[in-house]
Design a protein around this motif. Structure first.
Motif, PDB file in Angstrom:
ATOM      1  N   LEU A  57      17.329 -19.978 -27.908  1.00 51.75           N
ATOM      2  CA  LEU A  57      17.683 -21.126 -28.744  1.00 51.75           C
ATOM      3  C   LEU A  57      18.096 -22.331 -27.912  1.00 51.75           C
ATOM      4  N   ARG A  58      18.216 -22.159 -26.612  1.00 56.13           N
ATOM      5  CA  ARG A  58      18.651 -23.256 -25.742  1.00 56.13           C
ATOM      6  C   ARG A  58      17.677 -23.467 -24.580  1.00 56.13           C
ATOM      7  N   VAL A  59      16.398 -23.291 -24.887  1.00 56.41           N
ATOM      8  CA  VAL A  59      15.354 -23.633 -23.919  1.00 56.41           C
ATOM      9  C   VAL A  59      15.127 -25.135 -23.988  1.00 56.41           C
ATOM     10  N   THR A  60      15.215 -25.812 -22.854  1.00 57.99           N
ATOM     11  CA  THR A  60      15.063 -27.271 -22.818  1.00 57.99           C
ATOM     12  C   THR A  60      13.760 -27.727 -22.181  1.00 57.99           C
ATOM     13  N   TRP A  61      13.022 -26.811 -21.544  1.00 58.54           N
ATOM     14  CA  TRP A  61      11.803 -27.210 -20.827  1.00 58.54           C
ATOM     15  C   TRP A  61      10.626 -27.266 -21.806  1.00 58.54           C
ATOM     16  N   PRO A  62       9.953 -28.437 -21.933  1.00 55.02           N
ATOM     17  CA  PRO A  62       8.828 -28.555 -22.855  1.00 55.02           C
ATOM     18  C   PRO A  62       7.519 -28.148 -22.177  1.00 55.02           C
ATOM     19  N   ARG A  63       6.422 -28.357 -22.856  1.00 52.95           N
ATOM     20  CA  ARG A  63       5.096 -28.352 -22.237  1.00 52.95           C
ATOM     21  C   ARG A  63       4.617 -29.794 -22.163  1.00 52.95           C
ATOM     22  N   THR A  64       3.502 -30.006 -21.472  1.00 49.14           N
ATOM     23  CA  THR A  64       3.084 -31.387 -21.256  1.00 49.14           C
ATOM     24  C   THR A  64       1.583 -31.537 -21.386  1.00 49.14           C
ATOM     25  N   LEU A  65       1.152 -32.780 -21.680  1.00 50.09           N
ATOM     26  CA  LEU A  65      -0.254 -33.113 -21.874  1.00 50.09           C
ATOM     27  C   LEU A  65      -0.412 -34.593 -21.591  1.00 50.09           C
ATOM     28  N   ASP A  66      -1.480 -34.970 -20.888  1.00 53.68           N
ATOM     29  CA  ASP A  66      -1.689 -36.383 -20.540  1.00 53.68           C
ATOM     30  C   ASP A  66      -2.531 -37.092 -21.606  1.00 53.68           C
ATOM     31  N   VAL A  67      -2.136 -36.923 -22.853  1.00 50.86           N
ATOM     32  CA  VAL A  67      -2.809 -37.546 -23.989  1.00 50.86           C
ATOM     33  C   VAL A  67      -1.734 -37.903 -25.009  1.00 50.86           C
ATOM     34  N   ASP A  68      -1.882 -39.037 -25.690  1.00 49.24           N
ATOM     35  CA  ASP A  68      -0.986 -39.384 -26.788  1.00 49.24           C
ATOM     36  C   ASP A  68      -1.282 -38.465 -27.976  1.00 49.24           C
ATOM     37  N   ASP A  69      -0.297 -37.685 -28.419  1.00 49.03           N
ATOM     38  CA  ASP A  69      -0.530 -36.742 -29.525  1.00 49.03           C
ATOM     39  C   ASP A  69       0.788 -36.478 -30.241  1.00 49.03           C
TER      40      ASP A  69
END
Length: 563
Positions: free
Chosen positions: A164-176
């Motif tokens: 419940l306290r994971v702060t790391w996101p995923r990433t993508l080089d596109v506006d979405d």
């Protein structure tokens, strides 16, 4: 971009023929063994050059910033390029340092990020698209860490990660925008632990900031290991080092750490490296590119993202702190069009005809940015990027207003249309200012200043706010930072680029408002704390008619619509 030229469907740079990159590098002072070619017209620079040139005095650093722009931009990149070309025509030994374009704005609103017209860096198409793989390497390293985190939770959670306290996101080089808030791990026990998550655009990734701020390979490796990704059940934090993935991330980024060498359309050496946005990250090219440029050239021109309230402020407080650099001069790019929008005109009205009254009213925004630069003890040359719709009376009034507001010099340029030939007066003004400039640079706060106090100083001194409204989540997070010993890291403010304030609808120089800070979070590997102001998002969204609708291949296979 210097014009609304993303609508022009023609080859990116038909008139600009690049020189072989080995020739460009040799003329700049690089040895052949210090160049790693990526084809004929681009290369990476081996960092051993810094050891060879360590005793050579640094050149002078000119930071190009701007007033608060319209959505199309005011030509800050094109102005930096044309200044470099103008200085080259004046036989000054000059180098240019820029950030790498992201495919988010490339396909979103602004189109290409390599300049425009005759003020371009080349080969523009390759620079705009997948440039030497650096941004992809950042995304791969970032998502490897995310996958390692979820795998550890799935396989018995030996590190006692709090899901419940994971702060790391995923990433993508596109506006979405649809990826701003998501749920992962659906589909049953074989597919992971369901939890809420989110994506950021790659330019906002902490790893992009680390790439931009690392001093060498070992520093990169150490910063990656310090990335905080989650809280531990019962207290404490989980890092990339805890997950034993930081070494593999460094391997993915090893080649990306080397700065990229290209050239302006007139052959001046250009180092394009790292791509953090100025509104949601620290907004400046890599320290390593700056250091290489300062050893090779007498004058280095670099561009800070968006206005003086964003990229320039972050350059002064983050880049200069970690890079031990001092700007000699700031160039403030202004346009008649943008200032008229700050005076109440719509963007369409501002481009349609003369309006001296709107220009006068909009001068408050110009005053705010001149004041910001002078707050740091740096001289300010206002560079007016001239558009075909500007009238002589408007240009004369803008010159008069800028001088009355304290600009150290004011100069027009037509680099977009004429390249270096349209920037000779611009280059001469910058050269004069550099010869006069002293060493008065000073940050607004010293190292060790608490996070709350940093934010309050920036709100009052840079944004002209009355004070700060720390929302409950922000107060809680700042308290946690202080308890973790992170309460004096420099602050990287994330806010709109369309206003000096947090609200994109407030033009000119808003006053009497409270700056709302909704939360803060540590980017320990990068070495700063991010403060989210207002409604700023770390994953942009596409507009109704994105720039990708104008990008295509012509029958010969040439890319059209990027500029």
């Amino acid at each position: 971009m210097a014009r609304d030229s993303v609508t022009v469907r023609e080859p990116t740079s038909p008139q600009l023929a690049p020189q072989p990159i080995l020739e460009v590098g040799t003329k700049a002072g690089l040895q052949p063994t210090e160049l790693i070619p990526y084809g004929r017209f681009r290369a990476k620079v081996d960092l051993r050059v810094l050891d060879r040139l360590k005793d050579r005095p640094d050149g002078k650093l000119v930071v190009v910033t701007g007033i608060t722009p319209t959505r199309a931009g005011e030509g800050k990149t094109a102005s930096a390029i044309s200044l470099t070309e103008g200085l080259g025509r004046a036989s000054r030994k000059v180098a240019l340092c820029l950030r790498e374009p992201s495919m988010g704005p490339l396909f979103g609103l602004k189109g290409g990020g390599a300049g425009g017209g005759r003020a371009q860096i080349v080969p523009a198409d390759e620079i705009n698209m997948h440039f030497n793989g650096d941004i992809h390497a950042v995304g791969a390293a970032h998502n490897l860490l995310a996958a390692a985190l979820d795998a550890s939770i799935f396989h018995g959670n030996p590190l006692h990660i709090d899901p419940l306290r994971v702060t790391w996101p995923r990433t993508l080089d596109v506006d979405d925008r649809s990826l701003r808030h998501i749920v992962t791990g659906l589909g049953g026990p074989a597919h992971g632990i369901p939890r809420e998550a989110h994506f950021e655009i790659t330019a906002a990734s902490e790893i992009m900031a680390i790439l931009a701020l690392a001093s060498d390979l070992q520093d990169l490796r150490g910063r990656l290991g310090r990335i905080v990704v989650a809280d531990r059940q019962g207290g404490g934090q989980i890092t990339a080092e805890d997950l034993r993935v930081a070494g593999a991330m460094a391997v993915l980024l090893k080649e990306a750490l080397n700065p990229n060498l290209v050239q302006t359309g007139e052959g001046q050496p250009t180092l394009v490296h790292a791509g953090p946005f100025g509104n949601i990250a620290h907004g400046n090219n890599s320290l390593l590119a700056d250091r290489v440029g300062l050893k090779l050239a007498d004058i280095v021109v670099t561009e800070a993202g968006f206005g003086s309230d964003l990229g320039f402020e972050k350059f002064c407080h983050i880049v200069c702190r970690y890079g031990r650099m001092r700007p000699a001069l700031a160039v403030l790019v202004a346009t008649v069009r943008a200032l008229k929008t700050h005076g109440g005109s719509s963007e369409a009205q501002a481009a349609a005809g003369e309006d001296l009254d709107a220009l006068r009213r909009g001068a408050d925004n110009l005053a705010a940015h001149i004041d910001n630069i002078h707050h740091f003890g740096v001289p300010c040359v206002v560079a007016v990027n001239r558009f075909p719709t500007d009238t002589d009376r408007e240009l004369g009034l803008l010159d008069e207003l800028a001088r009355s507001l304290g600009a150290d010099d004011v100069v027009q340029h037509e680099g977009y249309v004429k390249g270096g030939a349209g920037a000779e007066a611009f280059a001469a003004a910058v050269d004069r200012a550099l010869r006069r400039a002293g060493d008065g640079f000073r940050p607004l706060y010293p190292p060790g200043t608490p996070v709350r106090e940093q934010i309050e100083i920036l709100a009052r001194e840079v944004y002209s706010a009355e004070g700060v409204d720390f929302l409950p989540e922000a107060e809680k997070r700042i308290d946690a930072l202080e308890s973790q010993g992170l309460g004096t890291l420099p602050v990287c403010m994330a806010k709109t680029h369309l206003s000096v304030s947090h609200d994109p609808a407030r033009k000119g120089r808003p006053r009497g408002f409270l700056l709302p800070v909704r939360t803060v979070y540590p980017s320990v590997g990068a070495g700063f704390v991010v403060a989210l102001c207002g409604d700023i998002q770390l994953m942009p969204g596409l507009g109704k008619t994105p720039a990708f609708t104008r990008i295509d291949l012509d029958p010969s296979g040439a890319i059209v619509g990027l500029t």
